[in-house]
Scaffold this motif. Structure first.
Motif, PDB file in Angstrom:
ATOM      1  N   UNK A 156      17.337  54.156   8.777  1.00  0.00           N
ATOM      2  CA  UNK A 156      18.692  54.279   8.598  1.00  0.00           C
ATOM      3  C   UNK A 156      19.375  52.987   8.279  1.00  0.00           C
ATOM      4  N   UNK A 157      20.075  52.906   7.293  1.00  0.00           N
ATOM      5  CA  UNK A 157      21.217  51.812   6.766  1.00  0.00           C
ATOM      6  C   UNK A 157      20.285  50.963   5.728  1.00  0.00           C
ATOM      7  N   UNK A 158      19.005  51.306   5.420  1.00  0.00           N
ATOM      8  CA  UNK A 158      18.123  50.676   4.451  1.00  0.00           C
ATOM      9  C   UNK A 158      19.057  50.499   3.099  1.00  0.00           C
ATOM     10  N   UNK A 159      19.082  49.425   2.320  1.00  0.00           N
ATOM     11  CA  UNK A 159      19.998  49.640   1.058  1.00  0.00           C
ATOM     12  C   UNK A 159      19.084  50.181  -0.051  1.00  0.00           C
ATOM     13  N   UNK A 160      19.930  51.168  -0.670  1.00  0.00           N
ATOM     14  CA  UNK A 160      19.365  52.049  -1.744  1.00  0.00           C
ATOM     15  C   UNK A 160      19.825  51.556  -3.122  1.00  0.00           C
ATOM     16  N   UNK A 161      20.770  50.685  -3.213  1.00  0.00           N
ATOM     17  CA  UNK A 161      21.723  50.328  -4.347  1.00  0.00           C
ATOM     18  C   UNK A 161      22.957  49.940  -4.291  1.00  0.00           C
ATOM     19  N   UNK A 162      23.669  50.060  -5.448  1.00  0.00           N
ATOM     20  CA  UNK A 162      24.946  49.509  -5.501  1.00  0.00           C
ATOM     21  C   UNK A 162      25.917  50.876  -6.472  1.00  0.00           C
ATOM     22  N   UNK A 163      27.103  51.081  -5.971  1.00  0.00           N
ATOM     23  CA  UNK A 163      27.740  51.948  -6.597  1.00  0.00           C
ATOM     24  C   UNK A 163      29.187  51.444  -6.966  1.00  0.00           C
ATOM     25  N   UNK A 164      29.673  50.905  -7.937  1.00  0.00           N
ATOM     26  CA  UNK A 164      30.890  50.344  -8.360  1.00  0.00           C
ATOM     27  C   UNK A 164      31.929  51.356  -8.285  1.00  0.00           C
ATOM     28  N   UNK A 165      31.836  52.411  -8.506  1.00  0.00           N
ATOM     29  CA  UNK A 165      32.681  53.772  -8.387  1.00  0.00           C
ATOM     30  C   UNK A 165      31.965  55.060  -8.459  1.00  0.00           C
ATOM     31  N   UNK A 166      32.406  55.910  -7.788  1.00  0.00           N
ATOM     32  CA  UNK A 166      31.830  57.311  -8.034  1.00  0.00           C
ATOM     33  C   UNK A 166      31.980  58.151  -6.874  1.00  0.00           C
ATOM     34  N   UNK A 167      31.034  59.130  -6.621  1.00  0.00           N
ATOM     35  CA  UNK A 167      30.891  59.937  -5.481  1.00  0.00           C
ATOM     36  C   UNK A 167      29.423  60.113  -5.015  1.00  0.00           C
ATOM     37  N   UNK A 168      29.282  60.163  -3.626  1.00  0.00           N
ATOM     38  CA  UNK A 168      28.144  60.352  -2.966  1.00  0.00           C
ATOM     39  C   UNK A 168      28.288  61.905  -2.536  1.00  0.00           C
ATOM     40  N   UNK A 169      27.407  62.681  -2.584  1.00  0.00           N
ATOM     41  CA  UNK A 169      27.263  63.934  -1.975  1.00  0.00           C
ATOM     42  C   UNK A 169      26.027  64.231  -1.125  1.00  0.00           C
ATOM     43  N   UNK A 170      26.256  64.335   0.016  1.00  0.00           N
ATOM     44  CA  UNK A 170      25.447  64.709   1.039  1.00  0.00           C
ATOM     45  C   UNK A 170      24.908  66.271   1.229  1.00  0.00           C
ATOM     46  N   UNK A 171      23.884  66.609   1.110  1.00  0.00           N
ATOM     47  CA  UNK A 171      23.540  68.151   1.330  1.00  0.00           C
ATOM     48  C   UNK A 171      22.576  68.075   2.580  1.00  0.00           C
ATOM     49  N   UNK A 172      23.264  68.781   3.569  1.00  0.00           N
ATOM     50  CA  UNK A 172      22.737  68.899   5.212  1.00  0.00           C
ATOM     51  C   UNK A 172      22.434  70.217   5.495  1.00  0.00           C
ATOM     52  N   UNK A 173      21.646  70.424   6.701  1.00  0.00           N
ATOM     53  CA  UNK A 173      21.272  71.589   7.008  1.00  0.00           C
ATOM     54  C   UNK A 173      22.753  72.084   7.806  1.00  0.00           C
ATOM     55  N   UNK A 174      22.711  73.478   7.808  1.00  0.00           N
ATOM     56  CA  UNK A 174      23.872  74.228   8.268  1.00  0.00           C
ATOM     57  C   UNK A 174      24.327  73.857   9.732  1.00  0.00           C
ATOM     58  N   UNK A 175      23.243  73.809  10.538  1.00  0.00           N
ATOM     59  CA  UNK A 175      23.477  73.371  11.777  1.00  0.00           C
ATOM     60  C   UNK A 175      24.056  72.003  12.203  1.00  0.00           C
ATOM     61  N   UNK A 176      24.296  71.165  11.299  1.00  0.00           N
ATOM     62  CA  UNK A 176      24.745  69.811  11.280  1.00  0.00           C
ATOM     63  C   UNK A 176      25.963  69.854  12.018  1.00  0.00           C
ATOM     64  N   UNK A 177      26.337  68.883  12.934  1.00  0.00           N
ATOM     65  CA  UNK A 177      27.505  68.810  13.599  1.00  0.00           C
ATOM     66  C   UNK A 177      28.496  67.525  12.966  1.00  0.00           C
ATOM     67  N   UNK A 178      29.539  68.070  12.339  1.00  0.00           N
ATOM     68  CA  UNK A 178      30.374  66.889  11.577  1.00  0.00           C
ATOM     69  C   UNK A 178      31.693  66.803  12.414  1.00  0.00           C
ATOM     70  N   UNK A 179      31.966  65.242  12.151  1.00  0.00           N
ATOM     71  CA  UNK A 179      33.167  65.212  12.908  1.00  0.00           C
ATOM     72  C   UNK A 179      34.084  64.425  11.926  1.00  0.00           C
ATOM     73  N   UNK A 180      34.493  65.217  10.885  1.00  0.00           N
ATOM     74  CA  UNK A 180      35.435  64.670   9.544  1.00  0.00           C
ATOM     75  C   UNK A 180      35.958  65.860   9.418  1.00  0.00           C
TER      76      UNK A 180
END
Length: 195
Positions: A156-180
């Motif tokens: 967790x929190x390892x660097x994967x790269x850099x994004x100047x602008x754009x969108x990041x989309x996460x695909x997670x299991x349906x049973x994930x609890x999201x607080x947003x």
């Protein structure tokens, strides 16, 4: 700290500031460029969260979509985060996992407000093992190169790269609890929810 993708630009602008001071020309302009680049390429060090089931934000920005969708034959929870211009652009791993596959697709660099940019822009996708399903990175107008790396496993929190602008989309299991909720701003590495 400065992200490694921006170090050469910050050093070059610092050199130009010194030259402008030495020759006493365009000092405010070069100083503005230097400050702008330091803010744009800053790499804030996040706080680690001990819970292994936590889902952290891979990038800072605004949540533009939360929905249930079909992802390669399975239902998944989709969370889209649009990177805001002045949030930290360092892309981080959002959980401990193994990367099964990584694909890059080269394309255009359209503004992310255009609907078709999700399919036409340069993009990359990470396929994960275990809880996390996938993460799609769609480059925007200020990201001219795909500068991502894909090690075999990430913490967790390892660097994967850099994004100047754009969108990041996460695909997670349906049973994930999201607080947003849609429209909320999130900081890089902020808690999104739990598996």
């Amino acid at each position: 700290m400065i992200a490694k993708q921006g170090q050469k630009w910050v050093i070059l602008s610092a050199f130009l500031v010194l030259l402008s001071i030495l020759f006493e020309i365009f000092i405010p302009f070069f100083l503005f460029v230097f400050i702008f680049l330091v803010i744009f390429f800053r790499n804030l060090q996040p706080k680690k969260i001990a819970d292994k089931n936590a889902i952290l934000s891979p990038i800072g920005g605004r949540v533009s979509e939360i929905c249930i969708c079909e992802f390669e034959g399975q239902k998944a929870l989709k969370i889209a985060i649009k990177k805001s211009f002045f949030s930290s652009g360092v892309l981080r791993a959002f959980c401990d996992t193994e990367i099964l596959k990584f694909k890059k697709l080269h394309g255009l660099f359209l503004c992310n407000f255009i609907k078709s940019s999700e399919f036409l822009n340069s993009r990359a996708i990470y396929y994960f093992k275990d809880n996390a399903i996938a993460m799609r990175v769609i480059y925007g107008v200020f990201s001219r190169r795909i500068s991502l790396n894909a090690p075999k496993s990430v913490k967790v929190l390892d660097e994967l790269g850099f994004l100047g602008s754009g969108v990041v989309i996460l695909y997670l299991p349906l049973n994930s609890k999201i607080f947003l909720s849609v429209g909320e701003r999130v900081r890089n590495s902020a808690l999104l929810g739990y598996f």
